[in-house]
Scaffold this motif. Structure first.
Motif, PDB file in Angstrom:
ATOM      1  N   LEU A  22     -10.958  -2.638  -5.318  1.00 63.13           N
ATOM      2  CA  LEU A  22     -11.333  -1.621  -4.334  1.00 63.13           C
ATOM      3  C   LEU A  22     -12.844  -1.390  -4.384  1.00 63.13           C
ATOM      4  O   LEU A  22     -13.396  -1.037  -5.422  1.00 63.13           O
ATOM      5  CB  LEU A  22     -10.598  -0.303  -4.626  1.00 63.13           C
ATOM      6  CG  LEU A  22      -9.101  -0.269  -4.322  1.00 63.13           C
ATOM      7  CD1 LEU A  22      -8.485   1.029  -4.840  1.00 63.13           C
ATOM      8  CD2 LEU A  22      -8.854  -0.404  -2.827  1.00 63.13           C
ATOM      9  N   GLY A  23     -13.493  -1.606  -3.259  1.00 64.76           N
ATOM     10  CA  GLY A  23     -14.938  -1.452  -3.212  1.00 64.76           C
ATOM     11  C   GLY A  23     -15.698  -2.613  -3.808  1.00 64.76           C
ATOM     12  O   GLY A  23     -16.931  -2.571  -3.906  1.00 64.76           O
ATOM     13  N   ALA A  48      -6.424  -2.729  -7.527  1.00 66.74           N
ATOM     14  CA  ALA A  48      -7.181  -1.496  -7.747  1.00 66.74           C
ATOM     15  C   ALA A  48      -8.607  -1.798  -8.199  1.00 66.74           C
ATOM     16  O   ALA A  48      -9.563  -1.143  -7.774  1.00 66.74           O
ATOM     17  CB  ALA A  48      -6.467  -0.625  -8.782  1.00 66.74           C
ATOM     18  N   HIS A  59       0.833  -1.204   0.000  1.00 68.08           N
ATOM     19  CA  HIS A  59       0.000   0.000   0.000  1.00 68.08           C
ATOM     20  C   HIS A  59       0.869   1.256   0.000  1.00 68.08           C
ATOM     21  O   HIS A  59       0.633   2.201  -0.771  1.00 68.08           O
ATOM     22  CB  HIS A  59      -0.920  -0.025   1.223  1.00 68.08           C
ATOM     23  CG  HIS A  59      -1.697   1.232   1.437  1.00 68.08           C
ATOM     24  ND1 HIS A  59      -1.355   2.165   2.391  1.00 68.08           N
ATOM     25  CD2 HIS A  59      -2.800   1.723   0.815  1.00 68.08           C
ATOM     26  CE1 HIS A  59      -2.214   3.168   2.354  1.00 68.08           C
ATOM     27  NE2 HIS A  59      -3.095   2.932   1.412  1.00 68.08           N
ATOM     28  N   THR A 118      -6.717   7.297  -2.193  1.00 71.37           N
ATOM     29  CA  THR A 118      -7.513   6.319  -2.939  1.00 71.37           C
ATOM     30  C   THR A 118      -7.202   6.389  -4.428  1.00 71.37           C
ATOM     31  O   THR A 118      -7.052   5.357  -5.100  1.00 71.37           O
ATOM     32  CB  THR A 118      -9.006   6.567  -2.700  1.00 71.37           C
ATOM     33  OG1 THR A 118      -9.273   6.567  -1.296  1.00 71.37           O
ATOM     34  CG2 THR A 118      -9.844   5.482  -3.366  1.00 71.37           C
ATOM     35  N   LEU A 175      -3.939   4.759  -5.516  1.00 69.06           N
ATOM     36  CA  LEU A 175      -4.001   3.303  -5.637  1.00 69.06           C
ATOM     37  C   LEU A 175      -4.532   2.878  -7.001  1.00 69.06           C
ATOM     38  O   LEU A 175      -4.368   1.726  -7.405  1.00 69.06           O
ATOM     39  CB  LEU A 175      -4.892   2.716  -4.537  1.00 69.06           C
ATOM     40  CG  LEU A 175      -4.435   2.947  -3.089  1.00 69.06           C
ATOM     41  CD1 LEU A 175      -5.430   2.320  -2.121  1.00 69.06           C
ATOM     42  CD2 LEU A 175      -3.047   2.372  -2.866  1.00 69.06           C
ATOM     43  N   MET A 176      -5.160   3.808  -7.706  1.00 70.83           N
ATOM     44  CA  MET A 176      -5.744   3.508  -9.012  1.00 70.83           C
ATOM     45  C   MET A 176      -5.061   4.319 -10.110  1.00 70.83           C
ATOM     46  O   MET A 176      -5.646   4.582 -11.157  1.00 70.83           O
ATOM     47  CB  MET A 176      -7.246   3.832  -8.985  1.00 70.83           C
ATOM     48  CG  MET A 176      -7.984   3.181  -7.833  1.00 70.83           C
ATOM     49  SD  MET A 176      -9.682   3.763  -7.655  1.00 70.83           S
ATOM     50  CE  MET A 176     -10.419   3.001  -9.102  1.00 70.83           C
ATOM     51  N   LEU A 234     -12.594  -6.401  -1.835  1.00 67.48           N
ATOM     52  CA  LEU A 234     -11.230  -6.437  -1.310  1.00 67.48           C
ATOM     53  C   LEU A 234     -11.221  -6.448   0.213  1.00 67.48           C
ATOM     54  O   LEU A 234     -10.472  -7.210   0.835  1.00 67.48           O
ATOM     55  CB  LEU A 234     -10.432  -5.240  -1.828  1.00 67.48           C
ATOM     56  CG  LEU A 234      -8.981  -5.139  -1.327  1.00 67.48           C
ATOM     57  CD1 LEU A 234      -8.176  -6.358  -1.747  1.00 67.48           C
ATOM     58  CD2 LEU A 234      -8.315  -3.860  -1.837  1.00 67.48           C
ATOM     59  N   SER A 235     -12.045  -5.603   0.806  1.00 65.59           N
ATOM     60  CA  SER A 235     -12.091  -5.532   2.269  1.00 65.59           C
ATOM     61  C   SER A 235     -12.464  -6.877   2.876  1.00 65.59           C
ATOM     62  O   SER A 235     -11.869  -7.308   3.873  1.00 65.59           O
ATOM     63  CB  SER A 235     -13.095  -4.461   2.709  1.00 65.59           C
ATOM     64  OG  SER A 235     -13.201  -4.409   4.112  1.00 65.59           O
TER      65      SER A 235
END
Length: 350
Positions: free
Chosen positions: A91-92, A88, A58, A328, A331-332, A95-96
């Protein structure tokens, strides 16, 4: 190494976190250099590294310029680049949940197979006692303990190690350790070497020398100390930012353009603030009114980027909400650039 008494972990509580981060960086290096593009075909969830290594990844991703450049020039990082795109995209989108869930047998097996170390970072600490480094003077491989009672280990501020080659006996320190010119970093090493040699040409003998001889002359005159090389460059070059970019390759002996231990430690303050605001709490932004706040944050972030673009010579510090959006977006970064994001808006991205 035989004359040094190795220790597993520092006794000083304040030194334990940097030590833990240092080992996490070692584990990250093992993992990402073993990771192949074909591994990503199994799906991201099966190759996700342990949480300590994810933390390092990260921090690396939050330096998108260096991350992208390293991925282009270092063949060993091709798998990491592909995995980064998958990260990436996740994300959303689960991933979490993948990170929070107990690691699957497949995930643990893949990790152990690629790194030959336990998945659990604390169990791994019992196995990671030293690393091989190259003497900057004679290129002999020397085993450097991570921690010693004397405080001279590789992960300690007082790192110092004597080359084991009898005809060398050079003292290796943080100022002399550097990215090897063989192994993974040949292309960039050659480019940087030529730049340095051109810049330092006025300080060398006027007699014609081969590039190799000139390089040896530079390093000998600097006593293989990269701080001394920086000072010599400063005399010959006026562009401090360019010098910083060149010298970033020589912060340590790793293949990354970012000093990852420092990068992780610097993120600690930001993460603490996010935690204190409870912004990292699961489902915190699920409520409708909180989602409206996110839209405001994104709008403010766009305005901040436009302000940066219109004021390139001004040092601007984002507020915490804008910084969250920035993190954020970083990361993308590759996806954003791939969609043709205006270069003017990402000139200060990293």
């Amino acid at each position: 190494m035989a004359n040094m008494e190795c220790v597993l972990a520092p006794h000083d509580a304040g030194a334990r976190w940097p030590w833990f981060v240092g080992l996490a960086v070692e584990r990250f290096e093992k993992w990402c250099t073993a990771l192949k593009p074909s591994h990503t075909e199994q799906g991201l969830a099966s190759i996700l590294p342990p949480l300590d290594v994810l933390m390092v990844w990260h921090a690396y991703l939050l330096n998108p310029g260096c991350y992208a450049e390293d991925g282009i020039r270092v063949k060993a990082l091709e798998g990491l680049q592909q995995a980064g795109e998958d990260l990436a995209a996740a994300l959303g989108h689960g991933l979490s949940e993948s990170i929070s869930a107990d690691p699957s047998n497949t995930r643990i097996h893949n990790w152990v197979e690629m790194t030959s170390t336990p998945f659990d970072p604390f169990q791994s600490a019992e196995h990671l006692m030293s690393r091989d480094i190259l003497c900057p003077k004679c290129s002999t491989t020397v085993q450097a303990p991570y921690m010693t009672v004397e405080g001279t280990g590789y992960l300690q501020p007082g790192f110092s190690l004597t080359c084991t080659r009898k005809t060398c006996q050079f003292t290796i320190t943080p100022e002399t350790i550097r990215t090897p010119t063989n192994g993974f970093d040949q292309r960039r090493g050659q480019v940087i070497k030529r730049v340095i040699l051109r810049a330092l040409s006025l300080h060398l003998s006027e007699s014609p020398l081969s590039e190799a001889a000139r390089f040896d002359s530079v390093m000998t005159s600097a006593d293989y100390n990269m701080d001394a090389v920086r000072q010599m460059l400063t005399v010959s070059m006026n562009d401090g930012k360019f010098i910083d970019r060149i010298m970033s390759a020589y912060v340590d002996d790793k293949i990354f353009s970012v000093e990852l231990i420092g990068a992780v430690l610097r993120q600690g303050s930001f993460v603490t603030k996010m935690h204190n605001f409870q912004w990292t709490r699961p489902a915190f932004f699920d409520k409708f009114e909180e989602q409206i706040a996110l839209h405001h944050i994104i709008a403010r972030y766009h305005a901040f980027m436009e302000l940066m673009s219109s004021s390139p010579g001004t040092f601007l510090v984002p507020t915490l909400d804008i910084d969250l959006a920035w993190h954020t977006h970083q990361l993308m970064a590759r996806q954003s650039l791939g969609r043709g994001a205006p270069e003017t808006l990402v000139s200060g991205f990293s």
